[in-house]
Design an enzyme around this catalytic site. Sequence first.
Site, short mmCIF file in Angstrom:
data_model
loop_
_atom_site.label_atom_id
_atom_site.label_comp_id
_atom_site.label_asym_id
_atom_site.label_seq_id
_atom_site.Cartn_x
_atom_site.Cartn_y
_atom_site.Cartn_z
N PRO A 1 0.79 -1.22 0.00
CA PRO A 1 0.00 0.00 0.00
C PRO A 1 0.83 1.28 0.00
O PRO A 1 1.83 1.38 0.70
CB PRO A 1 -0.81 -0.10 1.30
CG PRO A 1 -0.88 -1.54 1.60
CD PRO A 1 0.41 -2.11 1.10
N ASN A 2 0.35 2.20 -0.79
CA ASN A 2 0.86 3.57 -0.88
C ASN A 2 2.21 3.70 -1.57
O ASN A 2 2.68 4.82 -1.78
CB ASN A 2 0.89 4.24 0.50
CG ASN A 2 -0.48 4.30 1.11
OD1 ASN A 2 -1.43 4.72 0.46
ND2 ASN A 2 -0.61 3.86 2.35
N ARG B 1 5.08 11.33 -2.14
CA ARG B 1 4.61 11.13 -0.77
C ARG B 1 5.77 11.30 0.20
O ARG B 1 6.76 10.55 0.14
CB ARG B 1 4.04 9.71 -0.61
CG ARG B 1 3.66 9.39 0.81
CD ARG B 1 3.26 7.93 0.97
NE ARG B 1 3.02 7.64 2.36
CZ ARG B 1 3.32 6.49 2.95
NH1 ARG B 1 3.84 5.51 2.25
NH2 ARG B 1 3.07 6.32 4.22
N TYR C 1 10.84 9.31 2.21
CA TYR C 1 10.93 8.26 1.20
C TYR C 1 11.74 8.64 -0.03
O TYR C 1 11.96 7.80 -0.91
CB TYR C 1 9.51 7.84 0.77
CG TYR C 1 8.70 7.29 1.91
CD1 TYR C 1 9.02 6.06 2.48
CD2 TYR C 1 7.63 8.00 2.44
CE1 TYR C 1 8.29 5.56 3.55
CE2 TYR C 1 6.89 7.50 3.50
CZ TYR C 1 7.23 6.29 4.04
OH TYR C 1 6.51 5.78 5.10
N ASN D 1 8.36 -5.27 -0.28
CA ASN D 1 8.15 -4.07 0.52
C ASN D 1 6.65 -4.00 0.76
O ASN D 1 5.90 -3.53 -0.09
CB ASN D 1 8.65 -2.82 -0.20
CG ASN D 1 8.51 -1.57 0.65
OD1 ASN D 1 7.79 -1.57 1.65
ND2 ASN D 1 9.18 -0.51 0.27
N ALA E 1 2.93 -0.50 5.05
CA ALA E 1 2.32 -0.56 6.38
C ALA E 1 1.83 -1.95 6.74
O ALA E 1 1.71 -2.27 7.93
CB ALA E 1 1.18 0.45 6.48
N HIS F 1 3.56 -4.24 9.40
CA HIS F 1 3.34 -4.10 10.84
C HIS F 1 1.99 -4.64 11.30
O HIS F 1 1.69 -4.60 12.49
CB HIS F 1 3.46 -2.62 11.23
CG HIS F 1 4.57 -1.93 10.52
ND1 HIS F 1 5.90 -2.23 10.74
CD2 HIS F 1 4.55 -0.98 9.55
CE1 HIS F 1 6.65 -1.48 9.94
NE2 HIS F 1 5.86 -0.72 9.21
N ASP G 1 1.75 -15.76 6.96
CA ASP G 1 1.24 -17.10 6.65
C ASP G 1 1.45 -17.45 5.18
O ASP G 1 1.75 -18.60 4.85
CB ASP G 1 -0.25 -17.20 6.99
CG ASP G 1 -0.53 -17.29 8.48
OD1 ASP G 1 0.42 -17.55 9.27
OD2 ASP G 1 -1.70 -17.11 8.87
N GLU H 1 12.77 -8.93 2.87
CA GLU H 1 11.93 -7.79 3.25
C GLU H 1 12.73 -6.51 3.06
O GLU H 1 13.89 -6.44 3.50
CB GLU H 1 11.53 -7.95 4.72
CG GLU H 1 10.72 -6.83 5.29
CD GLU H 1 10.45 -7.01 6.79
OE1 GLU H 1 10.00 -6.04 7.40
OE2 GLU H 1 10.67 -8.11 7.34
N HIS I 1 12.66 -2.04 3.06
CA HIS I 1 12.02 -0.77 3.43
C HIS I 1 12.92 0.36 2.96
O HIS I 1 14.15 0.26 3.08
CB HIS I 1 11.82 -0.66 4.94
CG HIS I 1 10.97 -1.76 5.49
ND1 HIS I 1 9.60 -1.76 5.36
CD2 HIS I 1 11.30 -2.90 6.13
CE1 HIS I 1 9.13 -2.86 5.92
NE2 HIS I 1 10.14 -3.57 6.38
N LEU I 2 12.33 1.40 2.45
CA LEU I 2 13.09 2.56 2.01
C LEU I 2 13.67 3.32 3.20
O LEU I 2 14.82 3.75 3.17
CB LEU I 2 12.19 3.49 1.19
CG LEU I 2 11.71 2.90 -0.14
CD1 LEU I 2 10.50 3.66 -0.64
CD2 LEU I 2 12.83 2.93 -1.15
N SER I 3 12.86 3.49 4.23
CA SER I 3 13.30 4.23 5.42
C SER I 3 13.79 3.26 6.49
O SER I 3 13.54 2.06 6.42
CB SER I 3 12.14 5.08 5.97
OG SER I 3 11.12 4.24 6.49
N ARG J 1 11.85 5.41 13.35
CA ARG J 1 10.59 6.14 13.16
C ARG J 1 9.63 5.83 14.31
O ARG J 1 10.06 5.49 15.41
CB ARG J 1 10.01 5.77 11.79
CG ARG J 1 10.95 6.23 10.66
CD ARG J 1 10.41 5.98 9.30
NE ARG J 1 9.15 6.71 9.12
CZ ARG J 1 8.27 6.39 8.19
NH1 ARG J 1 8.49 5.39 7.36
NH2 ARG J 1 7.15 7.08 8.08
N ARG K 1 6.34 1.00 13.96
CA ARG K 1 7.03 0.52 12.74
C ARG K 1 8.19 -0.42 13.06
O ARG K 1 8.73 -1.05 12.16
CB ARG K 1 7.53 1.70 11.92
CG ARG K 1 6.41 2.55 11.36
CD ARG K 1 6.94 3.60 10.39
NE ARG K 1 5.95 4.60 10.11
CZ ARG K 1 5.00 4.51 9.18
NH1 ARG K 1 4.92 3.42 8.45
NH2 ARG K 1 4.15 5.50 9.00
#
Length: 147
Positions: A10-11, A18, A23, A74, A77, A80, A87, A98, A100-102, A107, A111
Site C-alpha cells: 500500500p501507498n 509522498r 521516502y 516491501n 504498512a 506491521h 502465513d 523484506e 524498506h526505504l526508510s 521512526r 514501525r
Amino acid sequence: MSAVHVLNGPNLNLLGRREPAIYGTASLDDIRATLEKRCAERGVSLVFRQSNHEGDLVDWIHEAGSAGAPVILNAGALTHTSIALYDAIKGAEAVVIEVHLSNVHARESFRSHSYISPAARGVISGFGPLSYILALDAVFENELRKS
C-alpha cells in the site's frame, strides 16, 4: 533462477511525491527501471507489482513460492499488521527478502515490529531505493551459492 518477483504494498504507488523527506524523490517506476536493467544484465526476468490490497500480495507470494522464484517484498504498512502475509510466505515456502526505504527502527515505535521478518530470509532497510538494489544483489549472490 528465471525470475525475481518484486512486490510492493500500500501507498508505494505514491513514491516520489509522498513524504519525500522520508521516502525520497524516486518513483516506483524509477526503481523498477533500475531493477529491470540489473535483471536483464543477468538474463533474469523481473516481475514487478504494486497493490494497495493485501489479498493481491498474498496471491502473488503464493505464485512466486509455487514457481520457486525469490521475492523482494516491501509490504509498506502491512509489514506491521499482516499475519496473512506471514502465513503466505510460510505456506508457499517463498524465499523473501523484506525491504524498506526508510529506517523503520528510527521512526514511530509501531514501525519497529514486523510480522514479515520472522518468515523472511533477510531484511534491508533505511537505504532508500538502494534497499531494493541491495536486496536484488543478495538474491543474485544467494543463487550463486546454490550453484
